[in-house]
Scaffold this active site. Sequence first.
Site, PDB file in Angstrom:
ATOM      1  CB  THR A   1      -6.017  -1.102   6.497  1.00  0.00           C
ATOM      2  OG1 THR A   1      -5.742  -1.896   7.645  1.00  0.00           O
ATOM      3  CG2 THR A   1      -4.865  -0.172   6.244  1.00  0.00           C
TER       4      THR A   1
ATOM      5  CD  GLU B   1      -1.759  -0.263   4.662  1.00  0.00           C
ATOM      6  OE1 GLU B   1      -2.426   0.139   3.676  1.00  0.00           O
ATOM      7  OE2 GLU B   1      -1.986  -1.338   5.236  1.00  0.00           O
TER       8      GLU B   1
ATOM      9  CE  LYS C   1       1.747 -19.210  -3.868  1.00  0.00           C
ATOM     10  NZ  LYS C   1       1.241 -18.676  -2.635  1.00  0.00           N
TER      11      LYS C   1
ATOM     12  CD1 TRP D   1       2.872 -18.984  -8.001  1.00  0.00           C
ATOM     13  CD2 TRP D   1       3.222 -16.799  -7.693  1.00  0.00           C
ATOM     14  NE1 TRP D   1       3.515 -18.837  -6.811  1.00  0.00           N
ATOM     15  CE2 TRP D   1       3.747 -17.515  -6.585  1.00  0.00           C
ATOM     16  CE3 TRP D   1       3.334 -15.413  -7.709  1.00  0.00           C
ATOM     17  CZ2 TRP D   1       4.381 -16.868  -5.514  1.00  0.00           C
ATOM     18  CZ3 TRP D   1       3.956 -14.773  -6.647  1.00  0.00           C
ATOM     19  CH2 TRP D   1       4.470 -15.496  -5.559  1.00  0.00           C
TER      20      TRP D   1
HETATM   21  P1  AMP Z   1      -6.846   0.086   0.384  1.00  0.00           P
HETATM   22  O1  AMP Z   1      -5.862   0.304   1.439  1.00  0.00           O
HETATM   23  O2  AMP Z   1      -8.192  -0.276   0.896  1.00  0.00           O
HETATM   24  O3  AMP Z   1      -6.880   1.236  -0.548  1.00  0.00           O
HETATM   25  O4  AMP Z   1      -6.385  -1.192  -0.444  1.00  0.00           O
HETATM   26  C1  AMP Z   1      -5.122  -1.243  -1.063  1.00  0.00           C
HETATM   27  C2  AMP Z   1      -5.041  -2.430  -1.956  1.00  0.00           C
HETATM   28  O5  AMP Z   1      -6.005  -2.329  -3.006  1.00  0.00           O
HETATM   29  C3  AMP Z   1      -3.731  -2.587  -2.690  1.00  0.00           C
HETATM   30  O6  AMP Z   1      -2.741  -3.179  -1.877  1.00  0.00           O
HETATM   31  C4  AMP Z   1      -4.126  -3.448  -3.870  1.00  0.00           C
HETATM   32  O7  AMP Z   1      -4.192  -4.816  -3.524  1.00  0.00           O
HETATM   33  C5  AMP Z   1      -5.515  -2.962  -4.182  1.00  0.00           C
HETATM   34  N1  AMP Z   1      -5.483  -1.995  -5.284  1.00  0.00           N
HETATM   35  C6  AMP Z   1      -5.503  -0.658  -5.212  1.00  0.00           C
HETATM   36  N2  AMP Z   1      -5.494  -0.114  -6.442  1.00  0.00           N
HETATM   37  C7  AMP Z   1      -5.457  -1.129  -7.321  1.00  0.00           C
HETATM   38  C8  AMP Z   1      -5.410  -1.226  -8.750  1.00  0.00           C
HETATM   39  N3  AMP Z   1      -5.434  -0.154  -9.530  1.00  0.00           N
HETATM   40  N4  AMP Z   1      -5.345  -2.460  -9.290  1.00  0.00           N
HETATM   41  C9  AMP Z   1      -5.333  -3.569  -8.516  1.00  0.00           C
HETATM   42  N5  AMP Z   1      -5.381  -3.540  -7.180  1.00  0.00           N
HETATM   43  C10 AMP Z   1      -5.441  -2.341  -6.585  1.00  0.00           C
END
Ligand code: AMP
Length: 548
Positions: A185, A336, A445, A450
Amino acid sequence: MRGLMQDAPLLISSLIDYAAQYHGEREIVSRTIEGPVQRTSYAAMQRRAKQLGNALLSMGIKLGDRVATLAWNGYRHMEIYYGVSCIGAVLHTINPRLFPEQIEYIANHAEDQFIFLDLTFVPLMEQMQDRLPKVRGFVVMTDEAHMPKTSLRNAVCYEKLVNAHSDRLAWPVFDESTASSLCYTSGTTGNPKGVLYSHRSTVLHGFAGCMGDVLGITSSDSILVVVPLFHANAWGIPYSAAMCGAKLVFPGMAMDGKSIFELLRDERVTMTAGVPTVWLMLFQYLDQVKAETGKIPELPHLKRVVIGGSAAPRAMIKRFWDDFGAYVVHAWGMTEMSPLGTTGNLLPKHKDLPIEERLDVQVKQGRAVYGVELRITDDEGKELPRDGKAFGNLQVRGPWITSGYFKGEGGKVLDADNWFTTGDVATLDPDGYMQITDRAKDVIKSGGEWISSIDLENEAVGHPAVAEAAVIGVAHPKWQERPLLLIVRKKGAEASKEEILEFLEPRIAKWWMPDDVVFVDELPHTATGKLLKTKLREQFRDYKLPGA
Ligand code: AMP
């Protein structure tokens, strides 16, 4: 009483074998790093994955050994997906957009034995190799004609390696819980952490991608895979596509609007998938064509655009519909989670809604995919109502969700009931649609309430002069934090602070109104295309808001 059905393990090898047998002629098209567009098929891919499997076995690769890639989207990368995992080794896809120190860290942490790399990354690895003592050799993903002179340790040309081995190989059979691939990640703080997928989790997640209400992949699809193969397994598309014989189109490293448009048109693409920033580049190109010719070019085959990784702005969802009649499937997930968690398809009751009301549904991140359980909780872990208003910590669980990071990094990640806390803050409505309010650490905040930075950004990019927007919380003596809006204007476009705020006024609650607007040339992004808010917060830490 136990059922009397066979206990066949769910293995990734079954996917490529099926594709080769039942969709053997179906094409896999790639824009190569060397230049020309290359065409292969599932049958050829299976043969070459087997040749590669034999090559890896001859190099001493055993069950569980990690083999890494540092590569763009292309047919060789997909062959490596199958060649490595199908012999029981672990495919580690490294994100080349990470900082060199992070690449060094994860290659060492993963204990990669070999690194397969595109020509682009030869200079980087030449510099780094001395700091990667466990890597036994490097395989350059090119043919003999393009093989560079290199100082890389035990450098081998990919085509030479593959061609030196037979395609006769019976894939080994092993426990379906065996590790198949590893993806780190790209957290914005601390070291990246490894997510280790299994054959079982990958195959189950692959089935999900083929469900009509998820990605809806079928044999009739031609899919342009813009999401990188190094970003959460390209959202599982290489596996789902093999499961049903969809045509695949890989863009290589050419992500500019023109190159993407040409592949969409020439390969009669029906479905594509990628993060929002890529589509912004496509739209810029389309605007340029319109300025020159007076009209937007057509894409008559494009039906679905899967957008995830960051929130898909309303204006983007609308534009795909207006320009091409293409439906945006807004998707949410995480590395994840393999990564699919929710997808934004419509229920029967939404089908005849006027466009603006339909967009109200589509801007949400969608409903849980079968196999993923979702809930929101308060900070004490109490479940919150699914009323579309209460927002809290989003938690997930299911068979393709991590149970812990590689080598135990980060400690225990599940609660007593196996819920994994995503770090996202969200609402769930009575129909089951989830909407991300923010990353827990990005939420603003203000006076005990929020404010969602994502909502503000999405509204701001609806302004015709705005190319990209970011909202961060800045310290305020009275309210603790107040929103600051940062804007990148479209090329040649003008808009003042007053015009932007006026545009926002009817669209947001009064107390959400940003206290200031700053115009910037560009915004920083993470290696997976997300806004890098930690950097912005650092940059504007001492920013003095008007009236503060
Ligand atoms: P990654 O592991 O790099 O794919 O990142 C995952 C994170 O990307 C998630 O926990 C979200 O915070 C963000 N994320 C993924 N898809 C979306 C979406 N459609 N809208 C907003 N945030 C997203």
